[in-house]
Design a protein around this motif. Structure first.
Motif, mmCIF file in Angstrom:
data_model
loop_
_atom_site.group_PDB
_atom_site.id
_atom_site.type_symbol
_atom_site.label_atom_id
_atom_site.label_comp_id
_atom_site.label_asym_id
_atom_site.label_seq_id
_atom_site.Cartn_x
_atom_site.Cartn_y
_atom_site.Cartn_z
ATOM 1 N N ASN A 199 0.809 -1.219 0.000
ATOM 2 C CA ASN A 199 0.000 0.000 0.000
ATOM 3 C C ASN A 199 0.846 1.275 0.000
ATOM 4 N N GLY A 200 2.152 1.130 -0.101
ATOM 5 C CA GLY A 200 3.024 2.295 -0.239
ATOM 6 C C GLY A 200 3.470 2.955 1.039
ATOM 7 N N LYS A 201 3.249 2.312 2.182
ATOM 8 C CA LYS A 201 3.604 2.932 3.454
ATOM 9 C C LYS A 201 5.099 3.213 3.554
ATOM 10 N N PHE A 202 5.924 2.394 2.919
ATOM 11 C CA PHE A 202 7.372 2.538 3.074
ATOM 12 C C PHE A 202 8.041 3.202 1.872
ATOM 13 N N SER A 203 7.239 3.692 0.924
ATOM 14 C CA SER A 203 7.824 4.271 -0.286
ATOM 15 C C SER A 203 8.606 5.546 0.002
ATOM 16 N N SER A 204 8.223 6.276 1.045
ATOM 17 C CA SER A 204 8.922 7.531 1.365
ATOM 18 C C SER A 204 9.733 7.449 2.653
ATOM 19 N N LYS A 205 9.817 6.254 3.222
ATOM 20 C CA LYS A 205 10.602 6.084 4.446
ATOM 21 C C LYS A 205 12.086 6.221 4.138
ATOM 22 N N LYS A 206 12.798 6.977 4.968
ATOM 23 C CA LYS A 206 14.222 7.175 4.750
ATOM 24 C C LYS A 206 15.037 6.123 5.485
ATOM 25 N N THR A 207 16.115 5.707 4.860
ATOM 26 C CA THR A 207 17.066 4.830 5.546
ATOM 27 C C THR A 207 17.889 5.671 6.505
ATOM 28 N N LEU A 208 18.650 5.006 7.365
ATOM 29 C CA LEU A 208 19.508 5.736 8.298
ATOM 30 C C LEU A 208 20.503 6.618 7.546
ATOM 31 N N SER A 209 21.085 6.091 6.487
ATOM 32 C CA SER A 209 22.048 6.883 5.709
ATOM 33 C C SER A 209 21.393 8.130 5.127
ATOM 34 N N GLU A 210 20.168 7.988 4.657
ATOM 35 C CA GLU A 210 19.453 9.145 4.105
ATOM 36 C C GLU A 210 19.127 10.160 5.187
ATOM 37 N N ARG A 211 18.782 9.685 6.384
ATOM 38 C CA ARG A 211 18.499 10.606 7.489
ATOM 39 C C ARG A 211 19.755 11.358 7.912
ATOM 40 N N ILE A 212 20.892 10.670 7.916
ATOM 41 C CA ILE A 212 22.160 11.316 8.264
ATOM 42 C C ILE A 212 22.500 12.382 7.224
ATOM 43 N N THR A 213 22.332 12.030 5.946
ATOM 44 C CA THR A 213 22.604 12.987 4.871
ATOM 45 C C THR A 213 21.711 14.218 4.998
ATOM 46 N N SER A 214 20.433 14.001 5.346
ATOM 47 C CA SER A 214 19.499 15.121 5.520
ATOM 48 C C SER A 214 19.939 16.029 6.668
ATOM 49 N N PHE A 215 20.407 15.429 7.765
ATOM 50 C CA PHE A 215 20.891 16.225 8.899
ATOM 51 C C PHE A 215 22.047 17.108 8.466
ATOM 52 N N MET A 246 35.052 13.580 11.194
ATOM 53 C CA MET A 246 35.494 12.196 11.383
ATOM 54 C C MET A 246 34.877 11.337 10.289
ATOM 55 N N ASN A 247 35.350 10.097 10.198
ATOM 56 C CA ASN A 247 34.699 9.113 9.338
ATOM 57 C C ASN A 247 34.523 7.832 10.140
ATOM 58 N N ASN A 248 33.793 6.871 9.595
ATOM 59 C CA ASN A 248 33.491 5.651 10.345
ATOM 60 C C ASN A 248 34.742 4.875 10.726
ATOM 61 N N THR A 249 35.746 4.882 9.856
ATOM 62 C CA THR A 249 36.986 4.161 10.160
ATOM 63 C C THR A 249 37.666 4.754 11.390
ATOM 64 N N LYS A 250 37.777 6.067 11.435
ATOM 65 C CA LYS A 250 38.418 6.716 12.589
ATOM 66 C C LYS A 250 37.620 6.493 13.872
ATOM 67 N N ASN A 280 23.952 12.091 20.026
ATOM 68 C CA ASN A 280 23.496 11.546 18.755
ATOM 69 C C ASN A 280 22.887 12.699 17.945
ATOM 70 N N ILE A 281 23.153 12.764 16.659
ATOM 71 C CA ILE A 281 22.635 13.868 15.859
ATOM 72 C C ILE A 281 21.116 13.936 15.861
ATOM 73 N N PHE A 282 20.447 12.835 16.197
ATOM 74 C CA PHE A 282 18.989 12.825 16.212
ATOM 75 C C PHE A 282 18.403 13.143 17.590
ATOM 76 N N ASP A 283 19.264 13.304 18.588
ATOM 77 C CA ASP A 283 18.790 13.660 19.928
ATOM 78 C C ASP A 283 18.505 15.157 19.991
ATOM 79 N N GLU A 284 17.375 15.516 20.600
ATOM 80 C CA GLU A 284 17.036 16.929 20.727
ATOM 81 C C GLU A 284 17.924 17.626 21.752
ATOM 82 N N GLN A 294 26.365 8.765 13.316
ATOM 83 C CA GLN A 294 25.326 9.409 14.110
ATOM 84 C C GLN A 294 25.906 10.237 15.258
ATOM 85 N N ILE A 295 27.194 10.096 15.527
ATOM 86 C CA ILE A 295 27.793 10.790 16.678
ATOM 87 C C ILE A 295 28.107 12.234 16.300
ATOM 88 N N GLN A 296 27.449 13.171 16.965
ATOM 89 C CA GLN A 296 27.715 14.589 16.708
ATOM 90 C C GLN A 296 29.000 15.020 17.411
#
Length: 227
Positions: free
Chosen positions: A91-107, A117-121, A142-146, A168-170
């Motif tokens: 029914n399309g409920k997940f068609s606009s759901k963002k992945t974690l990577s997409e949410r990070i990019t949006s932030f 930093m990068n994930n390796t470091k 966390n970048i998603f924490d208020e 995700q670490i700010q």
């Protein structure tokens, strides 16, 4: 086999059930995978752990876009729950759901943040801390924490940072003084002994080329994920 059972009881409608070629991880095995347009998948995974031997969720580009649901037995109730999730996909409920990577990019884009930093470091830093000083006190946002946390806690007691995406670490704050407590009896206060790990931390930063600052007011190093 569970794959054959799910083929019979689940109606994936426009979703295509992929051939049963189990993909094995360290302790799990993908036993059912159906795909919809947009690279959306409904996946069922079996684990070797007895407490929660199985789980299922919706993923896109290999990343969850739904909660992960666990199960301990396969019965009609489970099949109904799985079917409801499949119907939501259809029914399309997940068609606009963002992945974690997409949410990070949006932030990053919305806040004009610059990555430090990068994930390796991050993995090198956290690995070194876990190996050499598990009882060091940390604090991170966390970048998603208020709100930012207002207390420090010991690294070994943190159940999230080991499994979270480091992107995700700010920022991460690290105290360099470790205090150990020794119990002396019910009527006596514990005996304490403190150790300064400042030089050891700086050696880790130099070894892995980790950028850092020092917060004089909190006597803590600060490693920024973003600025």
């Amino acid at each position: 086999m569970l794959h054959e059972t799910l083929r019979k009881v689940l109606d994936t409608r426009s979703g295509v059930i992929l051939p049963n070629s189990p993909q094995k991880g360290n302790c799990y095995e993908t036993v059912f995978d159906a795909e919809w347009k947009g690279n959306v998948h409904f996946v069922v995974v079996m684990s070797e752990f007895r407490r929660n031997p199985g789980h299922y969720h919706v993923i896109r580009d290999g990343q969850p876009i739904s909660p992960t649901y666990t199960f301990t037995k396969t019965d009609e109730s489970l099949f109904r729950k799985m079917q409801r999730l499949i119907d939501d996909i259809e029914n399309g409920k997940f068609s606009s759901k963002k992945t974690l990577s997409e949410r990070i990019t949006s932030f990053v884009e919305q806040n004009g943040a610059v990555s430090c930093m990068n994930n390796t470091k991050w993995r090198e830093l956290l690995g070194a801390l876990n190996e050499n000083m598990k009882n060091i006190e940390i604090q991170y946002k966390n970048i998603f924490d208020e709100k930012a946390p207002d207390e420090y806690w010991e690294l070994y007691g943190d159940e999230d940072i080991e499994h979270m995406n480091p992107a995700q670490i700010q920022w991460l704050k690290i105290k360099h003084t470790i205090t150990e407590y020794r119990h002396r009896g019910a009527l006596l206060p514990p005996e304490t002994e403190s150790y300064d790990k400042k030089e050891e931390l700086m050696q880790i930063f130099r070894k892995y080329n980790i950028p850092y600052e020092y917060d004089e007011s909190e006597n803590a190093f600060v490693v920024f994920g973003y600025k």
